[in-house]
Design an enzyme around this catalytic site. Structure first.
Site, PDB file in Angstrom:
ATOM      1  N   TYR A  53       2.286 -18.474  -0.383  1.00  0.00           N
ATOM      2  CA  TYR A  53       2.406 -17.025  -0.271  1.00  0.00           C
ATOM      3  C   TYR A  53       2.365 -16.559   1.174  1.00  0.00           C
ATOM      4  O   TYR A  53       1.704 -17.149   1.999  1.00  0.00           O
ATOM      5  CB  TYR A  53       1.254 -16.343  -1.028  1.00  0.00           C
ATOM      6  CG  TYR A  53       1.235 -16.592  -2.503  1.00  0.00           C
ATOM      7  CD1 TYR A  53       2.347 -17.083  -3.175  1.00  0.00           C
ATOM      8  CD2 TYR A  53       0.075 -16.350  -3.249  1.00  0.00           C
ATOM      9  CE1 TYR A  53       2.312 -17.310  -4.542  1.00  0.00           C
ATOM     10  CE2 TYR A  53       0.038 -16.572  -4.616  1.00  0.00           C
ATOM     11  CZ  TYR A  53       1.148 -17.061  -5.256  1.00  0.00           C
ATOM     12  OH  TYR A  53       1.120 -17.289  -6.606  1.00  0.00           O
ATOM     13  N   SER A 236       2.204 -12.798 -14.055  1.00  0.00           N
ATOM     14  CA  SER A 236       3.291 -11.873 -14.417  1.00  0.00           C
ATOM     15  C   SER A 236       3.041 -11.155 -15.744  1.00  0.00           C
ATOM     16  O   SER A 236       3.925 -11.086 -16.602  1.00  0.00           O
ATOM     17  CB  SER A 236       4.634 -12.609 -14.480  1.00  0.00           C
ATOM     18  OG  SER A 236       5.097 -12.921 -13.198  1.00  0.00           O
ATOM     19  N   LEU A 238       3.059  -8.143 -16.260  1.00  0.00           N
ATOM     20  CA  LEU A 238       4.017  -7.039 -16.317  1.00  0.00           C
ATOM     21  C   LEU A 238       5.449  -7.522 -16.120  1.00  0.00           C
ATOM     22  O   LEU A 238       6.353  -6.719 -15.879  1.00  0.00           O
ATOM     23  CB  LEU A 238       3.691  -5.982 -15.255  1.00  0.00           C
ATOM     24  CG  LEU A 238       2.448  -5.131 -15.520  1.00  0.00           C
ATOM     25  CD1 LEU A 238       2.180  -4.206 -14.336  1.00  0.00           C
ATOM     26  CD2 LEU A 238       2.618  -4.309 -16.797  1.00  0.00           C
ATOM     27  N   LEU A 243       8.167  -4.603 -17.230  1.00  0.00           N
ATOM     28  CA  LEU A 243       7.556  -3.946 -18.384  1.00  0.00           C
ATOM     29  C   LEU A 243       7.068  -2.532 -18.075  1.00  0.00           C
ATOM     30  O   LEU A 243       6.604  -1.832 -18.971  1.00  0.00           O
ATOM     31  CB  LEU A 243       6.417  -4.803 -18.943  1.00  0.00           C
ATOM     32  CG  LEU A 243       6.890  -5.991 -19.794  1.00  0.00           C
ATOM     33  CD1 LEU A 243       5.764  -6.991 -20.031  1.00  0.00           C
ATOM     34  CD2 LEU A 243       7.469  -5.513 -21.120  1.00  0.00           C
ATOM     35  N   THR A 244       7.199  -2.106 -16.832  1.00  0.00           N
ATOM     36  CA  THR A 244       6.949  -0.690 -16.531  1.00  0.00           C
ATOM     37  C   THR A 244       8.138   0.172 -16.942  1.00  0.00           C
ATOM     38  O   THR A 244       8.017   1.398 -17.020  1.00  0.00           O
ATOM     39  CB  THR A 244       6.708  -0.472 -15.029  1.00  0.00           C
ATOM     40  OG1 THR A 244       7.934  -0.733 -14.307  1.00  0.00           O
ATOM     41  CG2 THR A 244       5.607  -1.380 -14.503  1.00  0.00           C
ATOM     42  N   GLY A 245       9.291  -0.456 -17.144  1.00  0.00           N
ATOM     43  CA  GLY A 245      10.508   0.262 -17.474  1.00  0.00           C
ATOM     44  C   GLY A 245      11.310   0.714 -16.264  1.00  0.00           C
ATOM     45  O   GLY A 245      12.395   1.281 -16.405  1.00  0.00           O
ATOM     46  N   LYS A 246      10.813   0.436 -15.061  1.00  0.00           N
ATOM     47  CA  LYS A 246      11.461   0.991 -13.866  1.00  0.00           C
ATOM     48  C   LYS A 246      12.805   0.345 -13.548  1.00  0.00           C
ATOM     49  O   LYS A 246      13.590   0.909 -12.761  1.00  0.00           O
ATOM     50  CB  LYS A 246      10.535   0.899 -12.658  1.00  0.00           C
ATOM     51  CG  LYS A 246      10.182  -0.514 -12.209  1.00  0.00           C
ATOM     52  CD  LYS A 246       9.166  -0.457 -11.069  1.00  0.00           C
ATOM     53  CE  LYS A 246       8.720  -1.845 -10.623  1.00  0.00           C
ATOM     54  NZ  LYS A 246       7.689  -1.764  -9.568  1.00  0.00           N
TER      55      LYS A 246
END
Length: 348
Positions: A53, A236, A238, A243-246
């Site tokens: 990272y 992960s 989300l 999964l926020t829909g963005k």
């Protein structure tokens, strides 16, 4: 914040773990430190990082996240309150991981090299959980293989026993406390457990992707996690923000990860959007925040030791932490499973 045992180690870790892969790329050091401060304040004692990272992996950001965490530890002096997990990269042809551009492998020499670098950047004498970021053998990784498996490529992998042996030496030297896997298969976990019966370290955990649109861990690995007490550290939850829909309908919000880096093909497969819409509709019908629904579902699984959350802002982190107030009731779970039955694992 509830705590759960990390494998059979006796170490209790918070049910939410702070993932840090954005530190040094999407997040500045100051922003990373603010997230660490809030996490500690809210009862999170488990921090996950990796030599690789920040994400996306680049020579310029290699090790940046560990350095930011190390600077925070030096400034705050909170090391004894935390369980810190890091990872050594598996087989890779990227030239910046090892001196001279040598191909990264899970050999004893390379593991020692990687660990010494992580200890130096983190400013600590030991790492509580040292994980193999992905296998040394050639398999489909990070969604590349989907749910199909056709044949076995030629195997020139470093033997499991050889890798575990050096990890055992590092445990004996006090440089790591316990060992974990990541992006592994059921066969891989079984192989490591079998090798540990000869006196080598027993793996304590497996860190794999798990979320509402990728529940493939439940097929084989969940039983392994429960029966062998090699719990899931779910990453992960989300689905990298999908999964926020963005990102529905191909949207690319300014500053969002997929907008910046265009490397989320795992979540751009046929059927993903329709599945996400179904979960978004469920959240709306139930009067729930879709982010908190997705996070709470993962945290509620009996085979999950800790749910690795990530954010790029304090506001996002606050929303995620709010998931602890959401109970996945039997009625809500039945509705989730009804969607899963129709839209099973579109993003494995």
């Amino acid at each position: 914040m509830n705590k759960r045992e990390l494998g059979r180690t006796g170490i209790m870790v918070s049910e939410l773990c702070l993932g840090t892969m954005t530190f040094g790329q999407q997040n500045t050091q100051a922003e990373g430190h603010a997230q660490l401060d809030l996490a500690l304040e809210r009862g999170i004692n488990f921090i996950d990082t990796a030599e690789l990272y920040a994400i996306p992996p680049r020579a310029e950001t290699y090790g940046a996240t560990e350095t930011i965490i190390g600077n925070w530890l030096k400034a705050r002096g909170e090391r004894d309150k935390l369980v810190i997990a890091s990872k050594v990269v598996g087989r890779s042809s990227s030239p910046w991981y090892r001196p001279g551009g040598e191909q990264a492998r899970l050999t004893p020499r390379q593991i020692r090299y990687a660990l010494e670098g992580s200890l130096r950047r983190l400013g600590t004498d030991y790492i509580d959980l040292y994980q193999l970021h992905w296998p040394d053998r050639t398999i489909g990784l990070f969604g590349e293989g989907g749910t199909t498996f056709k044949d076995l490529p030629p195997d020139d992998s470093v033997p499991v026993e050889e890798t575990l042996s050096v990890l055992g030496d590092l445990v004996a030297e006090g440089k790591i406390r316990h060992v974990g896997l990541s992006n592994e298969t059921a066969w891989g976990v079984a192989s490591f457990l079998a090798a540990s019966k000869t006196g080598l370290p027993r793996v304590a955990s497996i860190q794999n992707a798990y979320n509402l649109i990728n529940r493939t861990f439940e097929i084989g690995l969940a039983e392994m996690a429960l029966r062998e007490r090699v719990g899931l550290l779910a990453y992960s939850p989300l689905a990298q923000g999908y999964l926020t829909g963005k990102y529905l309908d191909g949207a690319r919000p300014p500053g969002a990860r997929t907008t910046l880096f265009d490397r989320a093909q795992r979540y751009e497969k046929p059927g993903v959007d329709v599945a996400i819409r179904a979960y978004m509709d469920l959240a709306q019908q139930e009067g729930l925040n879709p982010v908190q629904l997705a996070i709470a579902f993962v945290t509620s699984r009996s085979f999950v030791t800790s749910n690795i959350i990530g954010a790029t802002s304090i506001e996002q982190l606050e929303t995620i932490l709010g998931s602890l107030d959401l109970a996945i009731t039997p009625e809500l779970e039945a509705k989730i499973n009804a969607i899963h039955q129709v839209h099973s694992n579109p993003a494995p």
